[in-house]
Design an enzyme around this catalytic site. Structure first.
Site, PDB file in Angstrom:
ATOM      1  N   TYR A 153     116.987 -29.690  54.275  1.00 49.73           N
ATOM      2  CA  TYR A 153     115.659 -29.114  54.492  1.00 49.73           C
ATOM      3  C   TYR A 153     114.879 -29.777  55.618  1.00 49.73           C
ATOM      4  O   TYR A 153     113.659 -29.647  55.660  1.00 49.73           O
ATOM      5  CB  TYR A 153     114.852 -29.185  53.199  1.00 49.73           C
ATOM      6  CG  TYR A 153     115.423 -28.330  52.094  1.00 49.73           C
ATOM      7  CD1 TYR A 153     115.572 -26.964  52.261  1.00 49.73           C
ATOM      8  CD2 TYR A 153     115.827 -28.899  50.894  1.00 49.73           C
ATOM      9  CE1 TYR A 153     116.107 -26.177  51.257  1.00 49.73           C
ATOM     10  CE2 TYR A 153     116.365 -28.121  49.881  1.00 49.73           C
ATOM     11  CZ  TYR A 153     116.499 -26.758  50.067  1.00 49.73           C
ATOM     12  OH  TYR A 153     117.030 -25.987  49.067  1.00 49.73           O
ATOM     13  N   SER A 160     116.637 -30.634  43.841  1.00 44.41           N
ATOM     14  CA  SER A 160     117.323 -29.385  44.133  1.00 44.41           C
ATOM     15  C   SER A 160     118.610 -29.666  44.912  1.00 44.41           C
ATOM     16  O   SER A 160     119.475 -30.396  44.449  1.00 44.41           O
ATOM     17  CB  SER A 160     116.386 -28.438  44.878  1.00 44.41           C
ATOM     18  OG  SER A 160     116.896 -27.128  44.890  1.00 44.41           O
ATOM     19  N   TYR A 161     118.749 -29.112  46.123  1.00 42.53           N
ATOM     20  CA  TYR A 161     119.938 -29.364  46.936  1.00 42.53           C
ATOM     21  C   TYR A 161     120.143 -30.865  47.166  1.00 42.53           C
ATOM     22  O   TYR A 161     121.269 -31.377  46.988  1.00 42.53           O
ATOM     23  CB  TYR A 161     119.780 -28.606  48.247  1.00 42.53           C
ATOM     24  CG  TYR A 161     121.003 -28.390  49.101  1.00 42.53           C
ATOM     25  CD1 TYR A 161     121.831 -29.438  49.488  1.00 42.53           C
ATOM     26  CD2 TYR A 161     121.321 -27.116  49.557  1.00 42.53           C
ATOM     27  CE1 TYR A 161     122.932 -29.229  50.306  1.00 42.53           C
ATOM     28  CE2 TYR A 161     122.426 -26.893  50.383  1.00 42.53           C
ATOM     29  CZ  TYR A 161     123.224 -27.950  50.752  1.00 42.53           C
ATOM     30  OH  TYR A 161     124.316 -27.744  51.567  1.00 42.53           O
ATOM     31  N   TRP A 214     117.738 -17.579  49.319  1.00 39.53           N
ATOM     32  CA  TRP A 214     117.869 -18.888  49.976  1.00 39.53           C
ATOM     33  C   TRP A 214     118.604 -18.738  51.313  1.00 39.53           C
ATOM     34  O   TRP A 214     118.178 -19.282  52.344  1.00 39.53           O
ATOM     35  CB  TRP A 214     118.613 -19.861  49.066  1.00 39.53           C
ATOM     36  CG  TRP A 214     118.548 -21.285  49.528  1.00 39.53           C
ATOM     37  CD1 TRP A 214     117.657 -22.229  49.132  1.00 39.53           C
ATOM     38  CD2 TRP A 214     119.412 -21.931  50.483  1.00 39.53           C
ATOM     39  NE1 TRP A 214     117.903 -23.421  49.774  1.00 39.53           N
ATOM     40  CE2 TRP A 214     118.973 -23.272  50.604  1.00 39.53           C
ATOM     41  CE3 TRP A 214     120.506 -21.522  51.231  1.00 39.53           C
ATOM     42  CZ2 TRP A 214     119.598 -24.190  51.448  1.00 39.53           C
ATOM     43  CZ3 TRP A 214     121.123 -22.425  52.081  1.00 39.53           C
ATOM     44  CH2 TRP A 214     120.667 -23.750  52.179  1.00 39.53           C
ATOM     45  N   ASP A 254     112.892 -24.970  34.775  1.00 40.55           N
ATOM     46  CA  ASP A 254     113.571 -25.191  36.046  1.00 40.55           C
ATOM     47  C   ASP A 254     114.834 -24.351  36.120  1.00 40.55           C
ATOM     48  O   ASP A 254     115.485 -24.065  35.116  1.00 40.55           O
ATOM     49  CB  ASP A 254     113.919 -26.675  36.206  1.00 40.55           C
ATOM     50  CG  ASP A 254     114.742 -26.930  37.448  1.00 40.55           C
ATOM     51  OD1 ASP A 254     114.416 -26.346  38.498  1.00 40.55           O
ATOM     52  OD2 ASP A 254     115.734 -27.689  37.372  1.00 40.55           O
ATOM     53  N   HIS A 292     110.727 -25.470  38.921  1.00 37.88           N
ATOM     54  CA  HIS A 292     111.509 -26.206  39.907  1.00 37.88           C
ATOM     55  C   HIS A 292     110.598 -26.996  40.839  1.00 37.88           C
ATOM     56  O   HIS A 292     109.740 -26.437  41.528  1.00 37.88           O
ATOM     57  CB  HIS A 292     112.346 -25.217  40.717  1.00 37.88           C
ATOM     58  CG  HIS A 292     113.421 -25.843  41.527  1.00 37.88           C
ATOM     59  ND1 HIS A 292     114.520 -26.462  40.978  1.00 37.88           N
ATOM     60  CD2 HIS A 292     113.601 -25.921  42.878  1.00 37.88           C
ATOM     61  CE1 HIS A 292     115.316 -26.893  41.932  1.00 37.88           C
ATOM     62  NE2 HIS A 292     114.778 -26.592  43.095  1.00 37.88           N
TER      63      HIS A 292
END
Length: 618
Positions: A68, A134-135, A181, A277, A307
């Site tokens: 990100y 997250s990622y 996404w 989440d 989330h």
């Protein structure tokens, strides 16, 4: 006397250390760290400094590996003042890093190589902690699976994990938030093609403004959208949408913890998740459960959050009160101080599981217009709770939901038209953009919400939803743990979906005169996976099959006067892709057809919800 001198010296050093002012931070950007295949990953390094000069000493490292843009990790620089080096790295193929992007496929090796490189730097104490949500939570799991050297502690937040089971594929269905996404964050914001060519960037920007239209027009075929301008992203998305079988690709996915427990490094890990989440199930029911059996110092905290929402007091339209929130920095710092610096702050002595039990509030409308649900924290020794009593609530004729086993009755059937799916209203969703809202929402359609198609009715009024609910409860009832629906069902189609949603039905009050139907959890199963997630098998029309639909877990008090409700249907869009009912290969259909689906509730087919009930005072 020597012992006394040593003690005084230690005290003197301690006092000096306490008296030292916080460090300043200096950053060196875009250090290109080499990987084993020659690809270099762009890395920003924040070091403790005095008067603009880096301190010549060794410090523990806190790292985030992210797709990100590592510049957005600058909030971690706050750790530098307390004597940490902070490292932020663009993952392969993203922003300033070289190579081609493949969703978490390279992060096992890249994480290992980065950790090895960090341990060889003169300023590294050879202790590395990691953080990220997250990622970047998934990159942490990949790093632990690699057995990386110097890795000493982790704080994965709402982490990507076990995506072939839940989170990306979901009992065979596809979670469309990943479609969004790719169409937005992935292709538009961080791809090399978009960063290097303004016209490509413009085309992808335009595409991202119409994700709803693309989702309504599925399936997605190669070369038919501007996504062809970023072929790595198009190829990955189409392959993910085509592949429902839980094959080796999914099991070898870089963050599939449950398939790589032996390789996972035995280090302290604090798993952070939220009941609403998008990764709640993988975090609590899979990753933590698997690791806690054989690894040391595994901790779990589950709050009432969506989330990335742990610093909020609310989820969607539900308010839980000020004690519901945590501060990421303070939370993580205690963990890192203990395991990277050896500070005895007691975090390792605390209960291994901390849960926020939702409910108990008076249901007034807050100043922000939210429903006050309330709740409180509780420490536990394990997850799931061994004292939870699995209690079956059986579906019955006329929409009843009861602990009494069902009597003989005819099945309930409904017509499922995939061209008019049941709208998603909240739930365990992230990265959804304009597709849908997330969290706890009243299950009533809004005229301006595009999946509702102009409808404003409660979902319970739809003919394609079967509603089963209890009478008003005569006492408070707590459910904490895993949530399963055992369903006996048939279809006129060779393939279809079955969905389940658990709802807390609030009675009317002065602030909410129609009451509130608040979603608690939901899930789906693609019928072709009735025997196994690993291999699809089409249904025989009219034959009765048994399905297990596991929703994400919860901890909730259903208050006296509320009803427990379960909705059964065959779609939940756009949370999940819609089944065309034709039995064609996934994401390759050319046809759509209606299906007559039936749910059975008789002594031979006792469809039911299984609730993990906690006895009062326990």
């Amino acid at each position: 006397m020597p012992a006394m001198i040593a003690l005084l010296l230690a005290l003197s050093l301690f006092v000096d250390a306490q008296a030292q002012p916080p460090f300043d931070a200096i950053v060196v950007k875009d250090v290109m760290v080499p990987m084993r295949d020659g690809i270099r990953l762009a890395t920003d390094i924040y070091r403790p400094a005095r008067e603009g000069v880096a301190v010549d000493d060794k410090f523990p490292v806190i790292m985030e590996r992210t797709p990100y843009d590592k510049a957005r990790s600058d909030w971690l620089a706050a750790f530098v003042k307390d004597g940490y080096v902070v490292v932020a790295q663009d993952t392969r193929g993203r922003f300033h890093s070289e190579g081609r992007w493949r969703f978490l496929a390279d992060d096992v090796n890249d994480g290992f190589d980065t950790a090895k490189w960090l341990g060889g730097q003169s300023w590294c104490s050879c202790k590395i902690g990691t953080i990220g949500g997250s990622y970047p939570g998934g990159t942490q799991h990949a790093l632990a699976i690699s057995g990386a050297p110097f890795l000493a502690a982790m704080v994965p937040i709402d982490a990507v994990a076990n995506a072939g089971y839940y989170g990306l594929r979901h009992n065979g269905a596809f979670e469309l938030r990943f479609f969004n996404w790719i169409f937005t964050f992935g292709a538009r914001d961080g791809s090399h093609e978009a960063l290097s060519n303004p016209r490509t960037k413009q085309a992808l920007e335009e595409m991202s403004q119409h994700v709803n239209d693309y989702v309504k027009g599925l399936p997605l075929r190669a070369g038919t959208t501007p996504l062809k301008l970023v072929p790595d992203y198009e190829t990955w998305l189409i392959r993910a949408m085509n592949t429902g079988d839980l094959n080796d690709d999914w099991k070898n996915f870089g963050a599939s913890v449950v398939d790589h427990v032996p390789e996972y490094k035995d280090i302290p890990v604090y798993h952070v998740g939220g009941w609403y989440d998008s990764w709640a199930g993988p975090t609590a029911n899979m990753t933590f459960v698997a690791l806690a059996k054989t690894k040391h110092n595994q901790r779990l905290i589950m709050g009432p959050w969506t989330h990335g929402g742990a610093e909020n007091t609310y989820s969607g339209e539900a308010e839980f009160g000020p004690e519901a929130q945590i501060k990421y920095f303070d939370f993580a710092k205690r963990w890192f101080d203990r395991w990277l610096k050896g500070i005895s702050n007691g975090v390792d002595k605390e209960a291994p599981v901390r849960l926020f039990v939702m409910g108990g509030g008076d249901a007034h409308k807050t100043a922000e217009g939210r429903l006050f649900v309330g709740g409180h924290w509780r420490d536990e020794r394990q997850w799931p709770l061994t004292r939870a009593i699995p209690t079956n609530y059986y579906f019955g004729a006329d929409g009843t939901l009861s602990t009494r086993p069902p009597q003989s009755s005819e099945p309930d059937s409904f017509l499922f038209d995939p061209r008019h799916p049941v709208p998603t209203l909240g739930g365990n969703i992230s990265s959804s953009g304009t597709l849908t809202g997330n969290g706890a929402l009243d299950q009533r359609c809004r005229a301006d919400y595009w999946p509702c198609e102009g409808d404003t009715r409660p979902l319970s009024a739809r003919d394609d939803i079967l509603v089963f609910q209890t009478p008003p409860l005569d006492h408070d009832l707590e459910a904490t743990g895993r949530l399963n629906v055992k369903l006996w069902a048939s279809s006129s189609a060779p393939d279809t979906d079955f969905t389940a949603k658990l709802i807390d039905v609030y009675p009317p009050n002065d602030d909410f005169p129609a009451g509130v139907d608040l979603n608690v959890a939901d899930s789906i199963v693609r019928a072709r996976y009735h025997n196994s997630l690993e291999k699809s098998e089409l249904m025989k029309p009219g034959q009765v099959y048994q399905f297990t639909i596991e929703m994400y877990p919860t901890s909730l008090v259903f208050k006296r006067g509320h009803r427990i409700r379960v909705d059964i249907s065959s779609s939940n869009f756009p949370r999940f892709d819609v089944n065309p009912n034709t039995g064609e290969p996934l994401n390759q259909n050319r046809r759509w057809t209606t299906a007559t689906n039936a749910v059975y509730h008789d002594p031979q087919h006792p469809s039911h919800l299984e609730l993990p009930i906690i006895a009062a005072g326990k």
